[in-house]
Structures are given as C-alpha cells and as structure tokens.
Scaffold this motif. Structure first.
Motif, short mmCIF file in Angstrom:
data_model
loop_
_atom_site.label_atom_id
_atom_site.label_comp_id
_atom_site.label_asym_id
_atom_site.label_seq_id
_atom_site.Cartn_x
_atom_site.Cartn_y
_atom_site.Cartn_z
N PRO A 150 -2.88 -1.28 10.42
CA PRO A 150 -2.53 -1.51 9.05
C PRO A 150 -2.35 -0.25 8.24
CG PRO A 150 -4.55 -2.15 9.53
CD PRO A 150 -4.20 -1.82 10.60
N SER A 151 -1.35 -0.04 7.45
CA SER A 151 -1.34 1.05 6.46
C SER A 151 -2.11 1.09 5.10
CB SER A 151 0.16 1.34 6.36
OG SER A 151 0.72 0.45 5.45
N ASP A 152 -2.39 2.00 4.34
CA ASP A 152 -3.05 2.07 3.27
C ASP A 152 -1.96 2.65 2.37
OD1 ASP A 152 -5.21 1.26 2.45
OD2 ASP A 152 -6.39 2.91 2.56
N GLN A 153 -1.72 2.15 1.25
CA GLN A 153 -0.88 2.49 0.22
C GLN A 153 -1.54 2.91 -0.98
OE1 GLN A 153 2.54 0.04 -0.15
NE2 GLN A 153 3.36 1.21 -2.08
N THR A 154 -1.38 4.15 -1.46
CA THR A 154 -2.20 4.70 -2.57
C THR A 154 -1.12 5.20 -3.55
OG1 THR A 154 -3.83 5.30 -1.24
CG2 THR A 154 -3.91 6.29 -3.28
N THR A 155 -1.60 4.90 -4.73
CA THR A 155 -0.65 5.39 -5.71
C THR A 155 -1.22 6.44 -6.65
OG1 THR A 155 0.21 3.00 -6.18
CG2 THR A 155 0.84 4.63 -8.02
N VAL A 156 -0.44 7.79 -6.69
CA VAL A 156 -1.03 8.90 -7.34
C VAL A 156 -0.33 9.23 -8.79
CG1 VAL A 156 -1.17 11.42 -7.35
CG2 VAL A 156 -1.43 9.91 -5.30
N THR A 157 -1.11 9.12 -9.74
CA THR A 157 -0.47 9.18 -11.36
C THR A 157 -0.59 10.48 -11.60
OG1 THR A 157 -0.91 6.95 -11.65
CG2 THR A 157 -0.41 8.26 -13.24
N ASP A 158 0.43 11.01 -12.22
CA ASP A 158 0.27 12.48 -12.80
C ASP A 158 0.92 12.48 -14.26
OD1 ASP A 158 -0.14 15.16 -12.88
OD2 ASP A 158 1.88 15.57 -11.87
N TYR A 159 0.36 13.25 -15.15
CA TYR A 159 1.20 13.28 -16.44
C TYR A 159 1.63 14.85 -16.57
CZ TYR A 159 -1.71 9.24 -17.03
OH TYR A 159 -2.15 8.03 -16.84
N ASP A 160 2.80 14.72 -17.18
CA ASP A 160 3.58 15.97 -17.35
C ASP A 160 3.73 16.44 -18.78
OD1 ASP A 160 4.02 16.83 -14.47
OD2 ASP A 160 5.81 15.57 -14.41
N ASN A 161 3.46 17.28 -19.39
CA ASN A 161 3.83 17.53 -20.90
C ASN A 161 5.31 17.67 -21.01
OD1 ASN A 161 1.09 17.65 -21.51
ND2 ASN A 161 0.78 19.87 -21.19
N ASP A 162 5.74 17.06 -22.29
CA ASP A 162 7.07 17.30 -22.62
C ASP A 162 7.24 18.71 -23.10
OD1 ASP A 162 7.72 14.85 -21.91
OD2 ASP A 162 7.57 13.83 -23.88
#
Length: 87
Positions: free
Chosen positions: A75-87
């Motif tokens: 089974p695979s693991d799915q991870t979401t990585v969140t990043d915040y970029d400045n405008d």
C-alpha cells in the motif's frame, strides 16, 4: 433564612479594569477608497502603515511506499505538503 442575594461566583473572581495608554495613532476611514488610514494622534499627519503582505498557498502531493514485486503490491502512503509563498 437569608433574604440577601449572594454575589454571583463570577463576580468574586473579577479584578478592577486597568486601561492601557492610548496608541500614538488613530485609524480613520478614507471616504474615497473606503480603506483605513493611519494618522499620528498628536499631529494628524498621515502615517505609512507599511506592507502587510499576503501569501499564496501551494500544495504538492507526495507518494511514498507502493513498491513491491508486482504480484503483491505494497500500500502507498499519500502525503500533502503545504507551502506558503509571499506575493
């Protein structure tokens, strides 16, 4: 029988209010742009509030695992990585 009402419990826990000093500026509404403007409290001159900045959220999906011999895949693991970029 006691006929005097008791003080509510919350009022027994309160302390006197101590006000903090007034800020060195005041905020007013710019009637043309309908935005807030900052003015010096003593001189009334306009103060630059600086850039508050905004950010843009991006996210990537990372898959981990899932390797196997093909006959019995893991089974695979799915991870979401969140990043915040400045405008």
């Amino acid at each position: 029988m006691n006929t005097l009402p008791e003080q509510p419990w919350g009022l027994t826990r309160t302390a006197p209010f101590v006000s903090s000093p007034a800020p060195p500026y005041r905020v007013e509404l710019d009637s043309v742009r309908q935005t807030g403007v900052y003015r010096d409290a003593t001189t009334g001159r306009l103060i630059e509030a600086g850039k508050h900045g905004t950010s843009k959220q991006t996210s990537k999906t990372q898959r981990t695992g899932g390797s196997g011999d093909g006959r019995d895949p893991q089974p695979s693991d799915q991870t979401t990585v969140t990043d915040y970029d400045n405008d």
